[in-house]
Structure formats: structure tokens, C-alpha cells
Motif scaffolding. Structure first.
Motif, short mmCIF file in Angstrom:
data_model
loop_
_atom_site.label_atom_id
_atom_site.label_comp_id
_atom_site.label_asym_id
_atom_site.label_seq_id
_atom_site.Cartn_x
_atom_site.Cartn_y
_atom_site.Cartn_z
N GLU A 155 12.33 22.30 6.07
CA GLU A 155 12.33 20.85 5.85
C GLU A 155 13.54 20.26 6.55
OE1 GLU A 155 12.13 17.45 2.33
OE2 GLU A 155 12.35 19.57 1.79
N VAL A 156 13.32 19.27 7.42
CA VAL A 156 14.41 18.68 8.20
C VAL A 156 14.52 17.18 7.89
CG1 VAL A 156 14.07 20.35 10.05
CG2 VAL A 156 13.00 18.09 10.23
N GLU A 157 15.70 16.65 8.23
CA GLU A 157 15.93 15.21 8.16
C GLU A 157 16.55 14.77 9.48
OE1 GLU A 157 17.63 12.77 4.61
OE2 GLU A 157 19.34 13.25 5.91
N ILE A 158 16.02 13.71 10.08
CA ILE A 158 16.45 13.25 11.39
C ILE A 158 17.00 11.84 11.29
CG2 ILE A 158 15.70 12.72 13.74
CD1 ILE A 158 13.45 14.82 13.31
N ASP A 159 18.18 11.64 11.89
CA ASP A 159 18.77 10.31 11.99
C ASP A 159 18.08 9.58 13.15
OD1 ASP A 159 20.53 8.15 12.92
OD2 ASP A 159 21.97 8.95 11.47
N ILE A 160 17.42 8.49 12.86
CA ILE A 160 16.61 7.80 13.86
C ILE A 160 17.46 7.22 14.98
CG2 ILE A 160 15.07 5.81 14.22
CD1 ILE A 160 13.97 6.37 11.42
N LYS A 161 18.67 6.78 14.68
CA LYS A 161 19.51 6.16 15.70
C LYS A 161 20.12 7.18 16.66
CE LYS A 161 20.84 2.05 13.04
NZ LYS A 161 21.98 1.29 12.45
N THR A 162 20.48 8.35 16.17
CA THR A 162 21.22 9.32 17.00
C THR A 162 20.42 10.55 17.40
OG1 THR A 162 22.05 10.53 15.08
CG2 THR A 162 23.36 8.63 15.85
N GLY A 163 19.35 10.86 16.68
CA GLY A 163 18.61 12.09 16.93
C GLY A 163 19.22 13.31 16.27
N LEU A 172 16.59 22.39 20.95
CA LEU A 172 16.18 21.11 20.36
C LEU A 172 17.41 20.25 20.08
CD1 LEU A 172 13.67 22.79 17.88
CD2 LEU A 172 13.04 21.51 19.94
N THR A 173 18.07 19.84 21.15
CA THR A 173 19.31 19.09 21.02
C THR A 173 19.07 17.69 20.47
OG1 THR A 173 19.09 18.28 23.29
CG2 THR A 173 20.33 20.33 22.98
N SER A 174 20.14 17.08 19.99
CA SER A 174 20.03 15.70 19.50
C SER A 174 19.53 14.77 20.60
CB SER A 174 21.39 15.22 19.00
OG SER A 174 21.81 16.00 17.90
N GLU A 175 19.94 15.06 21.84
CA GLU A 175 19.50 14.23 22.97
C GLU A 175 17.99 14.33 23.15
OE1 GLU A 175 20.39 13.62 27.77
OE2 GLU A 175 21.15 15.39 26.71
N ARG A 176 17.46 15.54 23.10
CA ARG A 176 16.01 15.71 23.25
C ARG A 176 15.26 15.03 22.11
NH1 ARG A 176 16.16 21.45 25.85
NH2 ARG A 176 15.46 20.95 27.96
N ILE A 177 15.80 15.17 20.90
CA ILE A 177 15.14 14.54 19.75
C ILE A 177 15.21 13.02 19.88
CG2 ILE A 177 15.21 14.27 17.24
CD1 ILE A 177 16.31 17.16 17.11
N TRP A 178 16.36 12.50 20.33
CA TRP A 178 16.51 11.05 20.52
C TRP A 178 15.49 10.53 21.53
CZ3 TRP A 178 17.73 7.87 24.63
CH2 TRP A 178 18.06 6.55 24.31
N LYS A 179 15.31 11.27 22.63
CA LYS A 179 14.32 10.86 23.63
C LYS A 179 12.91 10.90 23.05
CE LYS A 179 16.91 12.20 27.80
NZ LYS A 179 16.98 13.13 28.94
#
Length: 781
Positions: free
Chosen positions: A640-648, A766-773
Motif C-alpha cells: 500500500e503506497v501514498e503519493i504526494d500529488i505535487k511532488t511525486g 520508480l523515481t519521484s520524477e517519473r511518478i510526477w511525470k
């Protein structure tokens, strides 16, 4: 009292926490010299000239070596590597010269005085490009190299170090009958092992061409064998000792710096030489995990059954084959995952490039290809509108299923379905999130998701793999156990002590594990790889203990005047079954029993145990059919994950991991293995990976730029559980779980990301940058 299943602390804990434990770098020999290597700045270049004259003249320098002096080839399954680059360099960081001097500072200075003139050659870095006909050849001489015939299949005139084929059923027929066909490509980069202890070797070339080696290696007998083959020195003249080991993860399997260090000692007149890899050399020079490009085509029925699967794996072996060809082979026979598929076509290519070369890494290729398989399974389920849990349950291997190599799954093989059921329940798995539910979360700035993934792995090893153990009584009735599989932190010696204590029915505190492994004095073991040490070493220890029991009963039979079959053991004594008050103690029998009148019988009790892999076969070169493995360990993860929408930024709220280990020997250590593997898998999943520039220079060769998990990256909650389907030929029913916890963690995270944001990410990490994109693509930020 039984010790099986008990969570006792590791037997070497005191030595390690107090600093008593000695590692290779702690050792000092009289007259010892210090070695340094000169590394290539280029990924692919001809060596036109090397001038070592100034280095030789530097006071304190005792030996200088270049590749032209060394007519040796080394390699595990395919002998393709020079000890120092000869003629040309094939990756940036490859050693081209080495020196030994009276101090590290002088050796470093001498290296700086060596001049090398290079002529740049065309490079190739992508394994898919490297397989094309017009690609630059990394090894023009591939056709002349020695290799393990019948097992590996290099293709001369290409960059293909090995091509493993798997064919089951009629894949074209399966695709024709399919309701939908889904195709995808997945990529993973090279990854560093990052053991706490870097590679360290001390070698001494003694008179009469005898060699003594102290090394931070996983497998002393493998080092001895490979050095013998490489240097042309008989096995009996080579002694390899492995003291305490500060981590390995596969990077210290095989041989690496040992032959070079030994030859520097020879050049220096036999003085011992120490070579310690700097952390940058661990990244640049020593092997890493192979990169992978995976292409998967899946045909599925309307009801959700997989009817056909076509898979191509392009393994980036880097400049040399090392373990890479066997990783490609392992992917060939287990690369469809733990699924029951009637029609499979799989091609696994191990391909040379001008990258740092790849080797064994925890999971032995399964972390990489299970990333692709478990992402594909989720994507197929989405495509046909089926819940990913239900889709997997419909297709996983169960008793009666036939694997892709033709092996029948039996009741005692293991249950992946039970593992999947366990983790799904633990994370509260339900149907996939709707768009409306997703939008409701977006308003809070954080969005959550859940993901599942399964896994399997068997020991990847030759058919002739064996090991042995020696158990002997000491004067005080304690028992010393000698094996030559190494404990690099996984805790196997503790589990073996428990196995011995249970078999001998005596306190585990009286079992002494002999720590240093020495080929001169200790019994043979193939290698500490493949999650096979507990399984095979445990069986060898049981047999050694049973041998001791038989010897004790032989003597006790005479002492107690009772037939052997009427004797039993327990509480450190041999007694008559129907009259337990008639007994003789282990201590009385340990070195020979002495009667009151001084007569003696028996003698020192020394037990010998051995175990060899049963029934394995060489796989058919055209179809891959056969029996490749002695056991299979299955598992599953729920995340189970949680993602910050603004930063990824991604936070793992919970991960549940369940494995069918047959039988838990030490619950404390098994849980530790799982949690450690999960965190290592998170590193692979979220931020690890080599980054090169266009010339093939590794840009993140230090902890400044290469990130591994820290305490802040550990999930909020890690839950471990075990299914116990006894392995009938395993020690007390156990099978290995050393590598498995790291496998499929990355896929479970990616599947949870899709659940959260509805976008698939098929490239690691699965970096924050990839998730942000991906969030931007989904219109969520």
C-alpha cells in the motif's frame, strides 16, 4: 526440546558487535605489499602503448604488471576475461595495469606515473542494439573461448554470449485462440551490490608455485578451482581462506581480484600482497547486476486464462560473461513466472556491451524479469477487465500443473496461491479503485494505491552440485561443525547449529560452528549462492550428525551390552529404550570410552555428511525441457503506497510478504531475511541504477550520487508470514528463502502506483520524477 522454528540469536553476534571478528582487511602479514590498479578512462579502445618505466623506477615499488605479460584467461562458465586488459579495453574502469609497493601511497603514486596511449573504438551500450548485425563487436574472439558446452550457447561473430531457448506447446496456436493479445516492453538498469565490505584480497605466491589466498569471497572452493584453471596450478597447491565476510549479495561469488593479486606477489618475489578495492572501484571496476530489456506478448482467453506467452529477454552482460550467461539460463527456465501456461516461447539472450560487466546479484535475474512478468500480469488483467488478484489466482501454478520445462508441481512443491491469498488479506485487498474514488483523494493532495505481485525462484546451479560437512566431538562433549559454505550475514550457520542440536538432541549452546572456511582443512562445498546453502548444507549436517550417532551407538552397544537397535539418544546420552536409567553420556564416548579397569574402546567420534543435488538434468538446447531445479520457493508481496500529488514523492505505508519456506528453521532470522530483502527491493524499485554518459562513463560511482535505502525509506509497516508446505527432501522440510524477499517488490510498488493514479510505469527505477511525470500525464497535478 526442539530447536527447529525457534528464533535464537545469531551464533556470531558477540564477535561482530564487539569487533573480535576478523575480516581480510584486518589481516597483516610480514613484509606485506600494497597493490593499486590503473583503470581505463574509455569504454572501448585499443591499447596502443603502455609505458611503465617511471613507475618501476619509483623507490618502494616492488612489482608492476600489464596485460601483455599475462597469458591467462579467466571466467566461470565462459573464459573470456583477461586478468588485465590485453590489446584493448572493453569498459570504462577496466584495469590495464597494476603495481605493488611498500605502502598504499607509493603504489598510488606509481599508478599516476604509468602512461597509456589509446585509440578509441566504436561503442555499444544498449543490448537490443548490440544484437544487431552491424553492431561493434565487444569480443571478436568469442568463437575461440572455452565454455561449458551443452549448457551454454555463445554465438561466434556476434555479441551474444549465450542464447537460451525455451519452447513449450504451440505458441502460435495459443495466440490464434486468444481473446486478446497484449504486448509490452519493460526496462531495468544495472544496479550495484553495495556490500559493507569492499572486495579485499591478500595473496602470497610461495616457493614451489604454492599459493595462499585470503579473500572476501563467498565461495573458497570456487576461488580455488577457478584460480587453478586460470593459472594452470594444481588445486592441491592453492589454499584459499575466507574469514568473516562483510556482505556479498552475489558480487563476491566466483573470482575477481584474486589472480591479479597472486601474480603481483609472484612478480614481487613471493612477498604477500594486499589489494583493497576502493568504493569507487566497487562501482566502476567490479561487477554489478545486469540490466534487462524485456519484451512480453501475452494471449489470454475471455475468461482470463493465459493461453500463450512469447517472451524475449535482452540481458546487458556488460563487457564480460562472468555469471551473466547462467543468469540468462535461469531466466530461460523460470522466466514465465509461477504461472500455468500451456504454450510458451522464450528466448533469453546474454549480450556483451561496453558497460561494466554483470554478475550474480541477490535474486539471480529474477528481480529483473519478475519486474516485467508481474507488471505484465497486472496490465493484462486491466485490459480484460479482471481483478489482478482473481487473474493471478486463475493462472498460478498449483499441484498438478506442469512448469514451462515440463516439471510436474506436486503437493509438497510449495503453494504460491496460499502466499498470494495471505498478502491480499493482510493489505485489505479489494476491487480496483474507481475514477470517482481517485478524484475524492486528489482533493487532499495525497493519493493511495494497493498492488500485488507473486514470485518464484529455484537454485540456479549445475547438475553436479554438492557439499559436505564434518562434525566432531571435543573433549568436553561439545560438537564442532565444519562446512565451507560461507555465512556472509544471512545467519545460515545459526540455522545449521539448530539443525545439529536437534539431530543430536543436545543443547544448541554446545554446538560450535567453525567460522573461517579454509580449502586446506575444511570439507568441500560448491558455492554459497542460489539460496541452496540451508537446503544442501542442512542435509549434509544432518547426515554428519547421524554418522556420529551411529558411531556412538556402536560403542554404547558394547558398554551397555544391548543391541544397537534397542538404543536411543537424548539429553546428551545414549540409553536403552526400555530402561533409560542404563546409559552412557556423550562426553564419555566423545574420544573413546574407558572402562573402570582402564580398558578403552571406540575412539574420537567424527561424523561425515554429504549431499548432492538429486535428479537434475541438462536442459534440451532447442526446447529448454528438463529438470533444472532441486526445489522451488514461492512468495508474494502486497503493498500500500501514498503519493504526494505535487511532488511525486512516494511513501510505502505497508508491505506484506509471505513465503512458502517448507519449514521455518529460525523464525527470527527468517523474518530478518524477509525484511532486509524487502528494503533492498525497495532500493531497486525506487532509486537505484547506474547512470552513464554517452561515452559510457559511469556518472554515479559513489554514495554521493548512488542512493541506497536509509532508515527514512523503510515502510511504515512490514508484515511477514510463512506458509509451510514441507519439502520432503529438505532438512526438516525446509527450503531456502535468502534471495526471494527482494524479488517482485518493485513490481508490487509499480502496480500500486497504477492503482493510485491509473498510469503504467514500465521503466525502473520508480523515481519521484517519473511518478510526477505520470501524474502530469494523468492530469492529476
Amino acid at each position: 526440546m526442539s530447536y527447529i522454528g525457534k528464533g535464537i540469536p545469531r551464533v556470531e553476534s558477540f564477535e561482530k558487535v564487539t569487533g573480535i571478528a576478523k575480516y581480510v582487511n584486518d589481516l597483516m602479514l610480514p613484509g606485506m605489499l600494497y597493490a593499486k590498479m590503473l583503470l581505463s578512462p574509455h569504454a572501448h579502445a585499443k591499447i596502443k602503448r603502455i609505458d611503465v618505466s617511471r613507475a618501476k623506477e619509483l623507490p618502494g615499488v616492488k612489482a608492476v604488471l600489464t596485460g601483455e605479460e599475462l597469458n591467462y584467461k579467466q571466467g566461470l562458465y565462459l573464459r573470456d576475461k583477461d586478468i588485465l586488459a590485453k590489446g584493448k579495453v572493453r569498459y570504462q574502469g577496466e584495469p590495464v595495469a597494476a603495481v605493488a609497493a611498500v605502502s598504499e601511497e607509493i603504489a598510488e603514486q606509481a599508478i599516476s606515473l604509468i602512461e597509456v596511449e589509446y585509440e578509441l573504438l566504436p561503442t555499444v551500450f544498449d543490448p537490443v542494439e548490440a544484437i544487431k548485425k552491424d553492431a561493434p563487436l565487444v569480443h571478436e574472439e568469442l568463437g575461440s573461448y572455452e565454455f561449458m558446452k551443452g549448457v551454454f550457447h555463445p554465438v561466434p561473430g556476434t555479441n551474444i554470449a549465450n542464447h537460451h531457448k525455451l519452447r513449450k506447446g504451440d505458441v502460435e496456436k495459443g495466440f490464434k485462440e486468444s481473446y486478446k493479445i497484449i504486448e509490452n516492453e519493460f526496462r531495468m538498469p544495472q544496479v550495484a551490490h553495495v556490500p559493507m565490505e569492499t572486495h579485499v584480497v591478500i595473496a602470497e605466491w610461495l616457493p614451489n608455485d604454492r599459493i595462499k589466498v585470503y579473500t572476501s569471497a563467498q565461495s573458497p572452493f570456487a576461488v580455488r578451482n577457478l584460480m587453478s584453471v586460470t593459472l594452470g596450478i594444481p588445486h592441491a597447491r592453492i589454499e584459499v581462506e575466507v574469514p568473516y565476510l562483510g556482505g556479498g549479495f552475489g558480487g563476491k561469488a566466483g573470482i575477481h581480484l584474486e589472480p591479479l593479486t597472486a601474480l603481483l606477489s609472484k612478480k614481487a618475489g613471493g612477498r604477500p600482497v594486499k589489494l583493497v578495492a576502493k568504493r569507487e572501484e566497487e562501482f566502476n571496476t567490479l561487477p554489478c547486476r545486469q540490466a534487462l530489456v524485456a519484451r512480453i506478448k501475452t494471449g489470454v482467453s475471455k475468461e482470463g486464462r493465459i493461453l500463450a506467452q512469447e517472451i524475449t529477454y535482452y540481458w546487458d552482460a556488460g563487457a564480460y560473461a562472468d555469471y551473466g550467461v547462467n543468469i540468462g539460463r535461469a531466466a530461460g527456465y523460470s522466466g514465465a513466472g509461477p504461472y500455468d501456461i500451456e504454450n510458451v516461447k522464450l528466448d533469453s539472450y546474454t549480450i556483451y556491451t561496453n558497460h561494466v560487466f554483470g554478475t550474480a546479484y541477490r535474486g539471480f535475474g529474477h528481480v529483473e524479469f519478475m519486474w516485467a512478468i508481474e507488471r505484465q500480469m497486472d496490465m493484462v488483467a486491466h485490459e480484460i477487465g479482471m481483478d489482478p488478484y482473481e487473474f493471478r489466482m486463475k493462472n498460478v501454478l498449483k499441484p498438478g500443473s506442469i512448469t514451462i520445462t515440463g516439471e510436474k508441481i506436486r503437493e509438497n512443491t510449495g503453494r504460491v496461491d496460499k502466499c498470494l491469498e495471505s498478502v491480499a488479506k493482510e493489505i485489505g485487498w479489494s476491487k480496483r479503485k474507481t475514477d470517482e474514488e481517485r478524484k475524492a483523494e486528489i482533493a487532499n493532495g495525497k493519493i493511495t494505491g494497493k498492488g500485488l505481485a507473486v514470485l518464484h525462484k529455484a537454485p540456479a546451479m549445475p547438475t553436479f552440485t554438492s557439499c559436505s560437512a564434518v562434525a566432531k566431538f571435543n573433549d568436553d562433549g561439545t560438537v564442532s561443525i565444519s562446512v565451507s559454505g560461507t555465512d556472509m550475514g544471512q545467519g545460515t550457520y545459526t540455522a545449521l547449529a539448530q539443525i545439529a542440536a536437534d539431530t543430536l538432541k543436545m543443547p544448541v549452546e554446545k554446538i560450535i560452528m567453525v567460522w573461517d572456511c579454509d580449502t586446506k582443512t575444511d570439507p568441500y562445498d560448491w558455492q554459497t549462492v542460489a539460496s541452496r546453502f540451508l537446503f544442501m548444507g542442512g542435509n549434509a549436517v544432518i547426515r554428519a550428525c547421524n554418522d556420529m550417532i551411529e558411531q556412538m551407538k556402536e560403542v554404547a552397544s558394547a558398554v551397555l551390552r544391548a543391541p544397537k537397535d534397542e538404543l536411543e539418544i537424548g539429553d546428551e546420552r545414549v540409553y536403552i529404550k526400555h530402561n533409560p536409567d542404563e546409559y552412557v553420556t556423550y562426553k564419555e564416548l566423545a574420544l573413546g570410552y574407558v572402562y573402570p579397569n582402564g580398558n578403552a574402546i571406540g575412539g574420537p567420534i567424527i561424523g561425515r555428511g554429504k549431499y548432492i543435488a538429486q535428479g537434475l538434468t541438462i536442459l534440451d538446447p532447442e526446447t529448454g525441457q528438463g529438470l533444472p531445479a532441486i526445489d522451488w520457493t514461492y512468495g508474494a508481496h502486497g503493498v500500500e503506497v501514498e503519493i504526494d500529488i505535487k511532488t511525486g514523492d512516494l511513501r510505502i505505508k505497508k508491505i506484506a510478504s509471505t513465503f512458502d519456506v517448507g519449514k521455518v528453521i529460525n523464525k527470527l532470522l527468517a523474518e530478518g531475511q524477509v525484511k532486509g530483502g524487502v528494503v533492498q527491493g525497495i532500493g531497486t524499485g525506487l532509486f537505484e541504477g547506474y547512470i552513464y554518459n554517452k561515452e559510457g562513463k559511469l556518472l554515479n560511482n559513489s554514495f554521493t550520487d548512488y542512493k541506497i535505502p536509509t532508515a527514512k525509506d523503510i515502510p511504515d509497516e512490514i508484515v511477514t508470514d510463512f506458509v509451510e508446505t514441507p519439502q520432503l527432501d529438505g532438512p526438516y522440510g525446509a527450503r531456502g528463502v535468502a534471495e526471494h524477499p527482494m524479488i517482485s517488490v518493485n513490481a508490487a510498488i509499480a502496480n500500486a502506483i497504477y492503482d493510485a493514479i491509473g498510469v503504467n510505469i514500465n521503466d525502473q527505477p520508480l523515481t519521484s520524477e517519473r511518478i510526477w511525470k505520470a501524474l502530469k500525464e494523468a492530469g492529476l497535478n
